[in-house]
Scaffold this active site. Structure first.
Site, PDB file in Angstrom:
ATOM      1  N   SER A 124       0.838  -1.198   0.000  1.00 48.08           N
ATOM      2  CA  SER A 124       0.000   0.000   0.000  1.00 48.08           C
ATOM      3  C   SER A 124       0.870   1.244   0.000  1.00 48.08           C
ATOM      4  O   SER A 124       1.956   1.264   0.590  1.00 48.08           O
ATOM      5  CB  SER A 124      -0.855  -0.021   1.264  1.00 48.08           C
ATOM      6  OG  SER A 124      -1.490   1.218   1.443  1.00 48.08           O
ATOM      7  N   TYR A 148      -1.330  -0.696  10.820  1.00 49.30           N
ATOM      8  CA  TYR A 148      -1.589  -1.349   9.528  1.00 49.30           C
ATOM      9  C   TYR A 148      -0.428  -1.087   8.565  1.00 49.30           C
ATOM     10  O   TYR A 148       0.117  -2.014   7.948  1.00 49.30           O
ATOM     11  CB  TYR A 148      -2.905  -0.826   8.920  1.00 49.30           C
ATOM     12  CG  TYR A 148      -3.071  -1.170   7.456  1.00 49.30           C
ATOM     13  CD1 TYR A 148      -3.265  -2.479   7.042  1.00 49.30           C
ATOM     14  CD2 TYR A 148      -3.008  -0.169   6.475  1.00 49.30           C
ATOM     15  CE1 TYR A 148      -3.408  -2.784   5.691  1.00 49.30           C
ATOM     16  CE2 TYR A 148      -3.156  -0.469   5.130  1.00 49.30           C
ATOM     17  CZ  TYR A 148      -3.356  -1.782   4.743  1.00 49.30           C
ATOM     18  OH  TYR A 148      -3.480  -2.087   3.411  1.00 49.30           O
ATOM     19  N   LYS A 152       2.454  -3.678   6.728  1.00 47.98           N
ATOM     20  CA  LYS A 152       2.736  -3.768   5.287  1.00 47.98           C
ATOM     21  C   LYS A 152       4.225  -3.537   5.025  1.00 47.98           C
ATOM     22  O   LYS A 152       4.847  -4.231   4.215  1.00 47.98           O
ATOM     23  CB  LYS A 152       1.891  -2.755   4.510  1.00 47.98           C
ATOM     24  CG  LYS A 152       0.438  -3.123   4.407  1.00 47.98           C
ATOM     25  CD  LYS A 152       0.233  -4.340   3.495  1.00 47.98           C
ATOM     26  CE  LYS A 152      -1.180  -4.860   3.522  1.00 47.98           C
ATOM     27  NZ  LYS A 152      -1.371  -6.092   2.764  1.00 47.98           N
TER      28      LYS A 152
HETATM   29  P1  NAD Z   1     -10.604  -7.525   1.305  1.00 46.88           P
HETATM   30  O1  NAD Z   1     -10.786  -7.528   2.782  1.00 46.88           O
HETATM   31  O2  NAD Z   1     -11.806  -7.355   0.446  1.00 46.88           O
HETATM   32  O3  NAD Z   1      -9.856  -8.854   0.853  1.00 46.88           O
HETATM   33  C1  NAD Z   1      -8.968  -9.555   1.701  1.00 46.88           C
HETATM   34  C2  NAD Z   1      -9.332 -11.032   1.645  1.00 46.88           C
HETATM   35  O4  NAD Z   1      -8.460 -11.760   2.500  1.00 46.88           O
HETATM   36  C3  NAD Z   1     -10.764 -11.305   2.124  1.00 46.88           C
HETATM   37  O5  NAD Z   1     -11.413 -12.153   1.209  1.00 46.88           O
HETATM   38  C4  NAD Z   1     -10.568 -11.983   3.478  1.00 46.88           C
HETATM   39  O6  NAD Z   1     -11.625 -12.872   3.782  1.00 46.88           O
HETATM   40  C5  NAD Z   1      -9.227 -12.668   3.288  1.00 46.88           C
HETATM   41  N1  NAD Z   1      -8.491 -12.925   4.535  1.00 46.88           N
HETATM   42  C6  NAD Z   1      -8.299 -12.069   5.564  1.00 46.88           C
HETATM   43  N2  NAD Z   1      -7.576 -12.674   6.524  1.00 46.88           N
HETATM   44  C7  NAD Z   1      -7.300 -13.932   6.077  1.00 46.88           C
HETATM   45  C8  NAD Z   1      -6.598 -15.033   6.622  1.00 46.88           C
HETATM   46  N3  NAD Z   1      -6.040 -14.977   7.838  1.00 46.88           N
HETATM   47  N4  NAD Z   1      -6.497 -16.175   5.892  1.00 46.88           N
HETATM   48  C9  NAD Z   1      -7.079 -16.246   4.653  1.00 46.88           C
HETATM   49  N5  NAD Z   1      -7.771 -15.234   4.104  1.00 46.88           N
HETATM   50  C10 NAD Z   1      -7.876 -14.098   4.793  1.00 46.88           C
HETATM   51  O7  NAD Z   1      -9.527  -6.410   0.976  1.00 46.88           O
HETATM   52  P2  NAD Z   1      -9.038  -5.815  -0.413  1.00 46.88           P
HETATM   53  O8  NAD Z   1      -9.452  -4.410  -0.468  1.00 46.88           O
HETATM   54  O9  NAD Z   1      -9.383  -6.734  -1.520  1.00 46.88           O
HETATM   55  O10 NAD Z   1      -7.469  -5.825  -0.163  1.00 46.88           O
HETATM   56  C11 NAD Z   1      -6.636  -6.889  -0.571  1.00 46.88           C
HETATM   57  C12 NAD Z   1      -5.219  -6.607  -0.126  1.00 46.88           C
HETATM   58  O11 NAD Z   1      -4.807  -5.356  -0.664  1.00 46.88           O
HETATM   59  C13 NAD Z   1      -5.034  -6.500   1.391  1.00 46.88           C
HETATM   60  O12 NAD Z   1      -3.817  -7.109   1.729  1.00 46.88           O
HETATM   61  C14 NAD Z   1      -4.968  -5.000   1.627  1.00 46.88           C
HETATM   62  O13 NAD Z   1      -4.202  -4.672   2.763  1.00 46.88           O
HETATM   63  C15 NAD Z   1      -4.292  -4.519   0.357  1.00 46.88           C
HETATM   64  N6  NAD Z   1      -4.615  -3.109   0.041  1.00 46.88           N
HETATM   65  C16 NAD Z   1      -5.922  -2.733  -0.092  1.00 46.88           C
HETATM   66  C17 NAD Z   1      -6.227  -1.394  -0.364  1.00 46.88           C
HETATM   67  C18 NAD Z   1      -7.665  -0.944  -0.507  1.00 46.88           C
HETATM   68  O14 NAD Z   1      -7.926   0.253  -0.439  1.00 46.88           O
HETATM   69  N7  NAD Z   1      -8.638  -1.827  -0.718  1.00 46.88           N
HETATM   70  C19 NAD Z   1      -5.201  -0.461  -0.488  1.00 46.88           C
HETATM   71  C20 NAD Z   1      -3.878  -0.875  -0.362  1.00 46.88           C
HETATM   72  C21 NAD Z   1      -3.603  -2.213  -0.107  1.00 46.88           C
HETATM   73  C1  UD1 Z   2      -7.027   5.242   3.474  1.00 45.71           C
HETATM   74  C2  UD1 Z   2      -6.075   4.708   4.482  1.00 45.71           C
HETATM   75  C3  UD1 Z   2      -4.839   4.185   3.780  1.00 45.71           C
HETATM   76  C4  UD1 Z   2      -5.221   3.137   2.744  1.00 45.71           C
HETATM   77  C5  UD1 Z   2      -6.211   3.757   1.766  1.00 45.71           C
HETATM   78  C6  UD1 Z   2      -6.631   2.709   0.771  1.00 45.71           C
HETATM   79  C7  UD1 Z   2      -6.517   6.090   6.469  1.00 45.71           C
HETATM   80  C8  UD1 Z   2      -5.991   7.160   7.371  1.00 45.71           C
HETATM   81  N1  UD1 Z   2      -5.738   5.771   5.424  1.00 45.71           N
HETATM   82  O1  UD1 Z   2      -6.411   6.312   2.817  1.00 45.71           O
HETATM   83  O2  UD1 Z   2      -3.972   3.601   4.705  1.00 45.71           O
HETATM   84  O3  UD1 Z   2      -4.095   2.694   2.033  1.00 45.71           O
HETATM   85  O4  UD1 Z   2      -7.347   4.244   2.508  1.00 45.71           O
HETATM   86  O5  UD1 Z   2      -7.768   3.021   0.074  1.00 45.71           O
HETATM   87  O6  UD1 Z   2      -7.571   5.520   6.698  1.00 45.71           O
HETATM   88  N2  UD1 Z   2     -12.957  11.359   3.165  1.00 45.71           N
HETATM   89  C9  UD1 Z   2     -14.035  12.157   3.480  1.00 45.71           C
HETATM   90  N3  UD1 Z   2     -15.140  11.578   4.021  1.00 45.71           N
HETATM   91  C10 UD1 Z   2     -15.230  10.220   4.275  1.00 45.71           C
HETATM   92  C11 UD1 Z   2     -14.114   9.411   3.945  1.00 45.71           C
HETATM   93  C12 UD1 Z   2     -12.995  10.019   3.401  1.00 45.71           C
HETATM   94  O7  UD1 Z   2     -14.007  13.373   3.278  1.00 45.71           O
HETATM   95  O8  UD1 Z   2     -16.260   9.759   4.780  1.00 45.71           O
HETATM   96  C13 UD1 Z   2     -11.770  11.971   2.532  1.00 45.71           C
HETATM   97  C14 UD1 Z   2     -10.489  11.806   3.327  1.00 45.71           C
HETATM   98  O9  UD1 Z   2     -10.320  12.855   4.243  1.00 45.71           O
HETATM   99  C15 UD1 Z   2      -9.453  11.814   2.181  1.00 45.71           C
HETATM  100  C16 UD1 Z   2     -10.198  11.195   1.007  1.00 45.71           C
HETATM  101  O10 UD1 Z   2     -11.577  11.322   1.308  1.00 45.71           O
HETATM  102  O11 UD1 Z   2      -9.131  13.148   1.851  1.00 45.71           O
HETATM  103  C17 UD1 Z   2      -9.867   9.725   0.798  1.00 45.71           C
HETATM  104  O12 UD1 Z   2     -10.076   9.034   2.016  1.00 45.71           O
HETATM  105  P1  UD1 Z   2     -10.017   7.418   2.090  1.00 45.71           P
HETATM  106  O13 UD1 Z   2     -10.871   6.840   1.026  1.00 45.71           O
HETATM  107  O14 UD1 Z   2     -10.289   7.024   3.503  1.00 45.71           O
HETATM  108  O15 UD1 Z   2      -8.523   7.074   1.681  1.00 45.71           O
HETATM  109  P2  UD1 Z   2      -7.118   7.580   2.300  1.00 45.71           P
HETATM  110  O16 UD1 Z   2      -7.318   8.501   3.431  1.00 45.71           O
HETATM  111  O17 UD1 Z   2      -6.282   8.052   1.179  1.00 45.71           O
END
Ligand code: NAD
Ligand code: UD1
Length: 338
Positions: A124, A148, A152
């Protein structure tokens, strides 16, 4: 290739499965469904008309993981499984370290047992922490500001050390910016279990009438319109980046961290306006205080992804909002409707 996908039932995993299956890869999904539903996998099968192995299991159970991975004998692993809520990670940090760090170590040990040498890891942009300059390039210092983010960063370090110590190993650490949107069919998408923490799913729930109004966290930042600026990346583009990363890992060795973003910042108000265009009605909002820990702006340098993966984002914010709206309006209660 045979690809083992941890966390494949989740938001980003399910979209990546569609891309993997469409490209002809053979897939085994390993997920404990702690934050997802097997319904997403059923829909991936319908969408692609392809089958895959699905194993319910926990990456913290090293024996079960090793048994499954060894039996499947993959050429590559894509590692999505993990916990991802920043706020929750402050409350239960040990569960975050257990799942995200120990779980990753278990996976690498299982890969060693199965003689699998390629991994693509879901990292991330949060590993960068406070921006010392923008855009964030991959050489920007690492300095996560919450548990978190630290899990990572630690997992990245463990994978890097494993790759250095393992002859022939190849690892790609994909640093996602802000993944949003859904598959264009509207059949799979993001399905948060509680009140959404992130902007896009919250906006989607306001648009569909599940919530009254959005709180915009601060309108006095040093940005175009005073609201926070982020690099939103369409989840379908993100899925394509995983495909490119697997191909890259197949013909290289070593460990590379690569940003996955568009390189463009979009403000909260701009995103709300784009969503209004997509859904065809106004989104109610109020201005609320800044959210602690938020920064004004975050966006990616994208040159490394272009050079190493020959990948760049193709879909714009209107496509992100239109696909999110289709998913949300056709599945107002996510996968629970099934
Ligand atoms: P998500 O929660 O939808 O998917 C994660 C999956 O992992 C789920 O299906 C969950 O059931 C499974 N899981 C959790 N713990 C587990 C375990 N102990 N054993 C087996 N399965 C397990 O999340 P996502 O948004 O699809 O994210 C996927 C990955 O990407 C994560 O590692 C997350 O940290 C990373 N990531 C997500 C975002 C985002 O904004 N969505 C941003 C940056 C990084
Ligand atoms: C968040 C996580 C970041 C993660 C990323 C993935 C935090 C502090 N950071 O980042 O670790 O990698 O999501 O998607 O949670 N906002 C509003 N109203 C809301 C929600 C958000 O105004 O109800 C604004 C926030 O202030 C920000 C923007 O929308 O300016 C995006 O927010 P968000 O979607 O939570 O993402 P990040 O803060 O970038």
């Amino acid at each position: 290739m045979k690809v083992f996908v941890t966390g494949g039932a989740g938001y980003i995993g399910s979209h990546t499965l569609v891309a993997l299956l469409a490209a002809g890869h053979e897939v085994c999904v390993f997920d404990n469904y702690s934050n997802s539903s097997p319904v997403s996998l059923a829909r991936v099968r319908q969408l692609t008309n392809r089958d895959m192995e699905m194993v319910e299991g926990d990456i913290c159970d090293i024996d079960g993981l090793t048994k499954t991975l060894t039996a499947f004998a993959p050429d590559a692993v894509v590692h999505f499984a993990g916990l991802k809520a920043v706020g929750e990670s402050n409350d239960i940090p040990l569960r975050y370290y257990q799942t995200n760090v120990t779980g990753t170590m278990n996976l690498l040990a299982a890969m060693d047992a199965a003689e699998c040498r390629r991994i693509v890891f879901s990292s991330s942009a949060t590993v960068y922490g406070e921006a010392q300059y923008l855009p964030f390039d991959e050489a920007h210092p690492i300095g996560p500001t919450n548990p978190y983010g630290r899990t990572k960063a630690m997992a990245e370090g463990v994978i890097g050390d494993w790759a250095s110590a393992t002859p022939g190993a190849s690892a790609v650490l994909l640093r996602y910016f802000n993944p949003v949107g859904a598959h264009e069919s509207g059949r799979i998408g993001e399905d948060p279990q509680d009140i959404p923490n992130n902007l896009m799913p919250f906006v989607a729930q306001v648009a569909v009438g599940r919530r009254d109004r959005l709180s915009i966290f601060g309108d006095d930042y040093d940005t175009r319109d005073g609201t926070g600026e982020r690099d939103y990346i369409h989840v379908v583009d993100l899925a394509a980046a995983h495909l490119a990363a697997i191909e890259y890992a197949a013909h290289t060795t070593g460990c590379e961290a690569i940003n996955v973003g568009t390189g463009q910042g979009i403000t909260v108000k701009e995103l709300v306006a784009a969503y209004e265009r997509a859904c065809g009605h106004p989104i109610a909002f109020e201005i609320a205080p800044r959210r602690p820990g938020d920064v004004a702006s975050s966006y990616a340098a994208t040159a490394k992804a272009r050079e190493l993966l020959d990948w760049r984002a193709a879909l714009d914010v209107d496509a992100m909002c239109a696909s999110s709206w289709r998913w949300q309006s056709e599945n107002p209660h996510g996968f629970d409707g099934d």
